[in-house]
Design a protein around this motif. Sequence first.
Motif, PDB file in Angstrom:
ATOM      1  N   ALA A 195     -33.477 -10.347  -4.781  1.00 10.24           N
ATOM      2  CA  ALA A 195     -33.917  -8.966  -5.000  1.00 10.24           C
ATOM      3  C   ALA A 195     -32.755  -8.021  -5.275  1.00 10.24           C
ATOM      4  O   ALA A 195     -32.941  -6.968  -5.893  1.00 10.24           O
ATOM      5  CB  ALA A 195     -34.707  -8.470  -3.790  1.00 10.24           C
ATOM      6  N   HIS A 196     -31.542  -8.385  -4.848  1.00 10.90           N
ATOM      7  CA  HIS A 196     -30.382  -7.538  -5.129  1.00 10.90           C
ATOM      8  C   HIS A 196     -29.996  -7.580  -6.601  1.00 10.90           C
ATOM      9  O   HIS A 196     -29.367  -6.658  -7.116  1.00 10.90           O
ATOM     10  CB  HIS A 196     -29.191  -7.976  -4.269  1.00 10.90           C
ATOM     11  CG  HIS A 196     -29.418  -7.808  -2.795  1.00 10.90           C
ATOM     12  ND1 HIS A 196     -29.689  -6.585  -2.211  1.00 10.90           N
ATOM     13  CD2 HIS A 196     -29.449  -8.719  -1.795  1.00 10.90           C
ATOM     14  CE1 HIS A 196     -29.852  -6.751  -0.908  1.00 10.90           C
ATOM     15  NE2 HIS A 196     -29.724  -8.036  -0.631  1.00 10.90           N
ATOM     16  N   VAL A 197     -30.359  -8.685  -7.266  1.00 13.76           N
ATOM     17  CA  VAL A 197     -30.033  -8.838  -8.690  1.00 13.76           C
ATOM     18  C   VAL A 197     -31.212  -8.445  -9.557  1.00 13.76           C
ATOM     19  O   VAL A 197     -31.052  -7.772 -10.574  1.00 13.76           O
ATOM     20  CB  VAL A 197     -29.604 -10.299  -8.992  1.00 13.76           C
ATOM     21  CG1 VAL A 197     -29.198 -10.437 -10.464  1.00 13.76           C
ATOM     22  CG2 VAL A 197     -28.466 -10.731  -8.080  1.00 13.76           C
ATOM     23  N   GLU A 198     -32.395  -8.867  -9.154  1.00 13.11           N
ATOM     24  CA  GLU A 198     -33.621  -8.524  -9.883  1.00 13.11           C
ATOM     25  C   GLU A 198     -34.593  -7.853  -8.910  1.00 13.11           C
ATOM     26  O   GLU A 198     -35.339  -8.539  -8.199  1.00 13.11           O
ATOM     27  CB  GLU A 198     -34.268  -9.777 -10.491  1.00 13.11           C
ATOM     28  CG  GLU A 198     -33.467 -10.398 -11.615  1.00 13.11           C
ATOM     29  CD  GLU A 198     -34.222 -11.523 -12.304  1.00 13.11           C
ATOM     30  OE1 GLU A 198     -35.461 -11.617 -12.100  1.00 13.11           O
ATOM     31  OE2 GLU A 198     -33.591 -12.296 -13.031  1.00 13.11           O
ATOM     32  N   PRO A 199     -34.596  -6.525  -8.840  1.00 12.97           N
ATOM     33  CA  PRO A 199     -35.501  -5.820  -7.924  1.00 12.97           C
ATOM     34  C   PRO A 199     -36.952  -6.259  -8.150  1.00 12.97           C
ATOM     35  O   PRO A 199     -37.408  -6.412  -9.279  1.00 12.97           O
ATOM     36  CB  PRO A 199     -35.300  -4.345  -8.291  1.00 12.97           C
ATOM     37  CG  PRO A 199     -33.911  -4.294  -8.855  1.00 12.97           C
ATOM     38  CD  PRO A 199     -33.717  -5.592  -9.586  1.00 12.97           C
ATOM     39  N   GLY A 200     -37.635  -6.486  -7.061  1.00 10.07           N
ATOM     40  CA  GLY A 200     -39.011  -6.957  -7.164  1.00 10.07           C
ATOM     41  C   GLY A 200     -39.152  -8.434  -6.897  1.00 10.07           C
ATOM     42  O   GLY A 200     -40.246  -8.923  -6.564  1.00 10.07           O
ATOM     43  N   PHE A 225     -29.329 -16.290 -10.813  1.00  8.78           N
ATOM     44  CA  PHE A 225     -29.694 -14.893 -11.058  1.00  8.78           C
ATOM     45  C   PHE A 225     -28.562 -14.139 -11.752  1.00  8.78           C
ATOM     46  O   PHE A 225     -28.809 -13.286 -12.604  1.00  8.78           O
ATOM     47  CB  PHE A 225     -30.095 -14.211  -9.741  1.00  8.78           C
ATOM     48  CG  PHE A 225     -31.503 -14.534  -9.340  1.00  8.78           C
ATOM     49  CD1 PHE A 225     -32.561 -13.792  -9.841  1.00  8.78           C
ATOM     50  CD2 PHE A 225     -31.771 -15.607  -8.513  1.00  8.78           C
ATOM     51  CE1 PHE A 225     -33.872 -14.103  -9.504  1.00  8.78           C
ATOM     52  CE2 PHE A 225     -33.080 -15.932  -8.169  1.00  8.78           C
ATOM     53  CZ  PHE A 225     -34.129 -15.181  -8.667  1.00  8.78           C
ATOM     54  N   TYR A 226     -27.319 -14.454 -11.441  1.00 13.17           N
ATOM     55  CA  TYR A 226     -26.206 -13.825 -12.157  1.00 13.17           C
ATOM     56  C   TYR A 226     -26.226 -14.208 -13.629  1.00 13.17           C
ATOM     57  O   TYR A 226     -25.804 -13.431 -14.496  1.00 13.17           O
ATOM     58  CB  TYR A 226     -24.862 -14.258 -11.569  1.00 13.17           C
ATOM     59  CG  TYR A 226     -24.661 -13.944 -10.106  1.00 13.17           C
ATOM     60  CD1 TYR A 226     -25.348 -12.912  -9.480  1.00 13.17           C
ATOM     61  CD2 TYR A 226     -23.760 -14.687  -9.340  1.00 13.17           C
ATOM     62  CE1 TYR A 226     -25.164 -12.632  -8.139  1.00 13.17           C
ATOM     63  CE2 TYR A 226     -23.564 -14.414  -7.992  1.00 13.17           C
ATOM     64  CZ  TYR A 226     -24.268 -13.389  -7.400  1.00 13.17           C
ATOM     65  OH  TYR A 226     -24.072 -13.131  -6.070  1.00 13.17           O
TER      66      TYR A 226
END
Length: 370
Positions: free
Chosen positions: A261-266, A217-218
């Motif tokens: 979700a902290h990196v990509e909300p949803g 995700f980063y």
Amino acid sequence: MRPVRIVWVLGLLHALLAWRLAAPLPLAGAAAVVLAALGSWLLIPMAFYGRRGTRPEVADRWSWAGYIALGHFGLVVALVLLREFGLLAAWLLGWAPHARGSAFAVLALAPLLTLLALRNARATPALLEVRLPVPGLAAALEGFTVLQISDLHVGPTIKRGWVQDVVERANSRPVDLVALTGDLVDGRVEDLRADLAPLAGLRSRHGVFAVTGNHEFYSGAAPWVAEWRRLGFVPLQDEHRVVEHEGATVVVAGVDDFSAAHVEPGRRSDPKQALAGAPPAALRLLLAHQPRSAAAAAEAGFDVQLSGHTHGGQIWPWGLLVPLQQPITAGLQRVGRLRVYVSRGTGYWGPPLRLGAPSEITRIVLVRER
């Protein structure tokens, strides 16, 4: 905390350590300690900023230097803390503290431990066989094998040749299924595609399944998932696939990283959703990057969870802090009926060092719990 502030905090820590080690030494020794501390302080930021260079090979060299400096600094911090406790204990007991001798011991041990840890990290990981007992395992699944690779962290210090060695060792014994449990990369697809490519050579009877870790995700999870599909992997993002093995049904499910979700909300990381619509099965296997998914996995009804993320602590003694965030540091544990295996990781993050937490390529053999 802003990067500039981190650099200055790092500078203050270096100054404090240099003062504690240099104070009892003769002038020449004290000067050497101060110069070494200054060099370390200047090098460590290059582990993170070196990647901004336009020439990848030069950027990688800066990253190598910065990461080794960071790892060495971490060991110095640990040794200085042990020294301080030792000096305090000696004072409380009325003994004469050996300030100069203990300072020399720290200055000698830190580089030696760094070299040992570097050797450990850069060696091709051992193929570790783990027998995993499962309550009520179907006879058809006795001896079912899963090859787990986790936390490879292909990036500035882990390249194609090292990955190829991992694949060759992983393929040295037959397996029924391959599980890639996240953090395979530390960077963008366009920079690391060629270095990750050897993983396409992994062999198994039922295919290669992969889940995202926090570092995907980063780095951009969607492009990496697309690349995994191109390599022939089956990405599992809160979903499952059904595998038939010797007449028995195995549900192989996977969730996105616990912190997605902290990196990509949803985004979600939902074991219950991953199992939705699954048929009755002799085994329900969950791939989840972080051990923290275990509570929800047990509630959802999984039999086995395979995870990574912790690296087993990677560098002693900092692994002692892992339980502050994760319920399991490494190895096999139970969460109710669920059996959880946490890999110490195949690669490493950041400093190319491992001390007290050897890396592993894991060949998991399912057996019926007696």
